[in-house]
Design a protein around this motif. Structure first.
Motif, PDB file in Angstrom:
ATOM      1  N   ARG A  45       0.644  -1.380   0.200  1.00 47.26           N
ATOM      2  CA  ARG A  45      -0.062  -0.044   0.107  1.00 47.26           C
ATOM      3  C   ARG A  45       0.825   1.187  -0.113  1.00 47.26           C
ATOM      4  O   ARG A  45       0.554   2.234  -0.671  1.00 47.26           O
ATOM      5  N   GLU A  46       1.995   1.324   0.584  1.00 46.84           N
ATOM      6  CA  GLU A  46       2.791   2.459   0.693  1.00 46.84           C
ATOM      7  C   GLU A  46       3.584   2.638  -0.471  1.00 46.84           C
ATOM      8  O   GLU A  46       3.725   3.769  -0.666  1.00 46.84           O
ATOM      9  N   ALA A  47       3.650   1.630  -1.233  1.00 45.76           N
ATOM     10  CA  ALA A  47       4.458   1.650  -2.541  1.00 45.76           C
ATOM     11  C   ALA A  47       3.352   2.084  -3.535  1.00 45.76           C
ATOM     12  O   ALA A  47       3.657   2.210  -4.745  1.00 45.76           O
ATOM     13  N   GLY A  48       2.068   2.326  -3.453  1.00 47.21           N
ATOM     14  CA  GLY A  48       0.915   2.699  -4.323  1.00 47.21           C
ATOM     15  C   GLY A  48       0.197   1.654  -4.887  1.00 47.21           C
ATOM     16  O   GLY A  48      -0.586   1.888  -5.691  1.00 47.21           O
ATOM     17  N   PHE A  49       0.370   0.396  -4.309  1.00 52.49           N
ATOM     18  CA  PHE A  49      -0.330  -1.033  -4.830  1.00 52.49           C
ATOM     19  C   PHE A  49      -1.894  -1.010  -4.058  1.00 52.49           C
ATOM     20  O   PHE A  49      -2.024  -0.574  -2.808  1.00 52.49           O
ATOM     21  N   TRP A  50      -2.807  -0.767  -4.914  1.00 53.55           N
ATOM     22  CA  TRP A  50      -4.110  -0.444  -4.409  1.00 53.55           C
ATOM     23  C   TRP A  50      -4.762  -1.848  -3.931  1.00 53.55           C
ATOM     24  O   TRP A  50      -4.654  -2.770  -4.646  1.00 53.55           O
TER      25      TRP A  50
END
Length: 65
Positions: A45-50
């Motif tokens: 999530r922090e890396a932008g993965f939804w």
């Protein structure tokens, strides 16, 4: 092959190829003691993965079963 996108999943399903997403793979790894599921989900999530809250919660529930 490892992919996690809607079109790829649809194509695999049409060709009777089994589909497991990133969360499913992490769940397997966690059940084998290879990763901490909650940590990995947070990192994604922090890396932008939804990842929906519902999916994350369900995966964590499954991990404790």
């Amino acid at each position: 092959m490892l992919i996690d996108e809607r079109e790829g999943r649809a194509t695999a399903t049409r060709h009777d190829v089994s589909v497991t997403g990133v969360v499913g793979i992490l769940l397997r790894a966690s059940s084998r003691g290879k990763v901490d599921l909650e940590t990995e989900l947070d990192a994604l999530r922090e890396a932008g993965f939804w990842i929906s809250d519902a999916l994350s919660e369900r995966a964590l529930e499954m991990d404790t079963e």
